[in-house]
Write a protein that holds these residues in place. Structure first.
Motif, mmCIF file in Angstrom:
data_model
loop_
_atom_site.group_PDB
_atom_site.id
_atom_site.type_symbol
_atom_site.label_atom_id
_atom_site.label_comp_id
_atom_site.label_asym_id
_atom_site.label_seq_id
_atom_site.Cartn_x
_atom_site.Cartn_y
_atom_site.Cartn_z
ATOM 1 N N GLU A 32 34.898 46.670 45.898
ATOM 2 C CA GLU A 32 34.882 45.300 45.370
ATOM 3 C C GLU A 32 35.540 44.299 46.333
ATOM 4 O O GLU A 32 35.225 43.125 46.345
ATOM 5 C CB GLU A 32 35.666 45.376 44.058
ATOM 6 C CG GLU A 32 35.562 44.233 43.129
ATOM 7 C CD GLU A 32 36.634 44.378 42.039
ATOM 8 O OE1 GLU A 32 37.096 45.517 41.773
ATOM 9 O OE2 GLU A 32 37.018 43.340 41.488
ATOM 10 N N ASN A 43 35.499 40.122 46.049
ATOM 11 C CA ASN A 43 34.415 39.225 46.435
ATOM 12 C C ASN A 43 34.075 38.224 45.341
ATOM 13 O O ASN A 43 33.728 37.093 45.624
ATOM 14 C CB ASN A 43 33.153 40.036 46.763
ATOM 15 C CG ASN A 43 33.271 40.651 48.125
ATOM 16 O OD1 ASN A 43 33.314 39.940 49.125
ATOM 17 N ND2 ASN A 43 33.383 41.957 48.165
ATOM 18 N N GLN A 44 34.143 38.713 44.083
ATOM 19 C CA GLN A 44 33.722 37.889 42.947
ATOM 20 C C GLN A 44 34.897 37.694 41.989
ATOM 21 O O GLN A 44 35.862 38.438 42.058
ATOM 22 C CB GLN A 44 32.590 38.596 42.169
ATOM 23 C CG GLN A 44 31.429 39.071 43.006
ATOM 24 C CD GLN A 44 30.504 37.941 43.406
ATOM 25 O OE1 GLN A 44 30.547 36.857 42.814
ATOM 26 N NE2 GLN A 44 29.692 38.174 44.428
ATOM 27 N N GLY A 45 34.740 36.745 41.084
ATOM 28 C CA GLY A 45 35.737 36.532 40.028
ATOM 29 C C GLY A 45 36.808 35.558 40.474
ATOM 30 O O GLY A 45 36.700 34.947 41.547
ATOM 31 N N SER A 102 39.001 35.121 44.335
ATOM 32 C CA SER A 102 38.118 35.940 45.173
ATOM 33 C C SER A 102 37.611 35.114 46.352
ATOM 34 O O SER A 102 37.728 33.885 46.369
ATOM 35 C CB SER A 102 36.933 36.430 44.357
ATOM 36 O OG SER A 102 36.111 35.322 44.011
ATOM 37 N N ASN A 149 34.681 34.505 46.940
ATOM 38 C CA ASN A 149 33.610 33.642 46.454
ATOM 39 C C ASN A 149 34.114 32.407 45.734
ATOM 40 O O ASN A 149 33.542 31.330 45.852
ATOM 41 C CB ASN A 149 32.714 34.434 45.488
ATOM 42 C CG ASN A 149 31.372 34.676 46.110
ATOM 43 O OD1 ASN A 149 31.167 34.346 47.273
ATOM 44 N ND2 ASN A 149 30.470 35.266 45.344
ATOM 45 N N SER A 150 35.242 32.584 44.982
ATOM 46 C CA SER A 150 35.705 31.453 44.185
ATOM 47 C C SER A 150 36.570 30.485 45.003
ATOM 48 O O SER A 150 36.682 29.318 44.675
ATOM 49 C CB SER A 150 36.475 31.946 42.964
ATOM 50 O OG SER A 150 37.675 32.560 43.375
#
Ligand code: FAD
Length: 447
Positions: free
Chosen positions: A187, A238-240, A243, A245-246
């Motif tokens: 993750e 990576n996500q959430g 992260s 991404n955020s």
């Protein structure tokens, strides 16, 4: 095979370069094909220092080719983990006994030393040569010369793929019958950040430690470089929330980093620029089997890429080279026997270190800040001090040992974990642990 036999090694990374020395020293003609340019001429790290933790298994292999002393002289000893809490308070947890340490070493510096040494033993390196295909029946390679833009197919007596996690040799094996393959992206990804040296190349954090900012679901680490700088690695999902991404706007990135790593942030100039400029890289685990197809073998990350949290990927790859060389000695260079035995004995060990590396992520980002975990480490250190041959902490079996196999360390570690879990439920253990019956605890290992 005899000494006139010609072996092709694909990949002049850490493992391919070390392996080429071992093979050349046995008298083989060795050609290494590397898709990148020669890093000794054009440094691909572009001024960035990227370092690795070198430990006993890796050092043992370097010793065997006569390089351990020269490399240890440029490495920086790290005696333990220096934990940084949210207020910037520090606590130090030694890795092992007094005098035991891991070494921070430059990845490119180490690679260059290995290539220089290989050349002294007449290994030929062919840079800008990308392996496109392998024919397992003919033991031949199709190589693309990135300078001349020509493809050429060459036959060899043996081919060894040391071409990393995205190995072309392994890809070709994947489409052969009964080849098992598993690839898993965890993750979290990572990004490197740089703490420069202070005045007169002074290290701005404790030099002889691996620094950790454990924050439960994410973390940052920093390893020292000889020029006084530190290379930090930030591991985020990576996500959430929180992260890669955020965190997109400079404001969010700055708020997040300042809140979570306040003392480090002060030492990283141009932090936001570094964050935006430096790549975010994925972390992949790869398992496959068999590692041998006819007269072609995969080794190092090409056979068993693991996550970096035990600092063992390179060390395991170096150990591969040492074990392969031992088997060649044992079987008088009878390659069919050696290749079969190599993959049979080595596979359980690389599976074990893959599992250990993954669980060490939880230890690093989460447990090192847990008082129960710290108490466990204290009790284990005492057990090790009293019974050094009987109770060897798991970290020491993996990191400061070259005779206990990774699979044995994993099995023994599980046993120790069960014993310690029980001990830690003892009422008032914090205050009373010194009065534990250590002899009885050690005897439980034999039951
Ligand atoms: P690589 O280093 O990937 O080298 C493969 C070589 O093959 C490359 O030069 C590549 O250009 C070349 N190549 C690839 N495809 C082709 C082709 N088709 N044709 C020709 N050439 C090709 N390990 C440790 O022991 N200690 C650590 O502290 C540590 N820290 C790490 C931190 C991070 C963030 C990461 C990602 C890894 C870390 N590792 C560590 C693991 C270590 O980096 C790897 O295990 C090691 O680099 C593997 O070496 P290798 O030679 O097998 O593969």
């Amino acid at each position: 095979m005899n000494s006139r036999n010609h072996i092709a090694v694909i990949g002049a990374g850490l493992i391919g370069s070390l392996l080429s020395i071992y093979l050349a020293k046995r008298g083989y003609k060795v050609s290494v094909f590397e898709r990148r340019a020669d890093m000794r001429v054009s440094n691909t790290e572009a001024g960035r220092s990227i370092n690795l933790a070198l430990s006993t298994r890796g050092i043992k292999a370097l010793e065997e080719v006569g390089l351990a002393d020269v490399l240890k002289s440029v490495a920086i000893p790290m005696h333990g983990r220096m934990m940084h809490d949210l207020q910037g308070n520090l606590s130090f947890l030694p890795y092992g006994r007094e005098g035991q340490y891991i070494n921070s070493i430059s990845r490119s510096g180490l690679n260059e030393v290995l290539m220089n040494e290989a050349e002294k033993h007449n290994v030929t390196f062919h840079f800008n040569n990308k392996c496109l295909a392998v024919d397992f029946e003919q033991t031949s390679l199709t190589l693309h010369d990135l300078n001349s833009k020509q493809n050429v197919t060459k036959e060899f007596d043996l081919i060894i793929g040391a071409d990393g996690a995205f190995s072309a040799i392994r890809s070709a094996m994947q489409i052969t019958d009964r080849f098992n393959y598993a690839q898993h992206y965890i993750e979290h990804s990572y990004k490197e950040l740089h703490i420069p040296a202070g005045e007169n190349n002074k290290h701005l954090l404790e030099k002889n430690a691996l620094h950790i900012w454990p924050r439960e679901s994410f973390m940052m680490i920093a390893l020292p470089n000889p020029d006084g700088s530190f290379t930090c690695t930030l591991f985020l999902a990576n996500q959430g929330s929180n992260s890669f991404n955020s965190l997109t706007t400079s404001e969010d990135i700055s708020t997040f980093l300042t809140r979570n790593f306040p003392d480090a942030v002060k030492l990283i100039p141009g932090l936001i620029n570094q964050y935006h400029t430096n790549p975010t890289s994925s972390l992949v685990m790869i398992k496959c089997f068999p590692w041998v197809k006819n007269k072609t073998l995969v080794i190092g990350d090409a056979a068993h890429a693991i996550v970096p949290f035990y600092g063992q990927g390179m060390n395991a790859g170096f150990e591969d080279c040492r074990i392969l060389n031992n088997l060649l000695s044992k079987h008088n260079d009878n390659w069919p026997i050696v290749l079969e035995e190599f993959q049979t004995i080595r596979k359980p060990d690389t599976d074990a270190i893959a599992e250990l590396a993954l669980s060490n992520f939880i230890e690093m980002r989460d447990l090192v800040a847990d008082p129960k975990f710290l108490l466990r480490k204290k009790i284990e250190a005492k057990l090790h001090e009293l019974y050094p041959d009987k109770w060897i902490p798991l970290y020491s079996m993996v990191t400061f040992n070259d005779s206990i196999r990774y699979s044995e360390a994993l099995a023994m570690g599980r046993k120790q974990q069960m014993i310690m879990d029980k001990i830690l439920t003892t009422p008032e253990i914090n205050a009373t642990w010194q009065q534990l019956n250590f002899k009885e605890i050690v005897s439980q290992l034999e039951r």
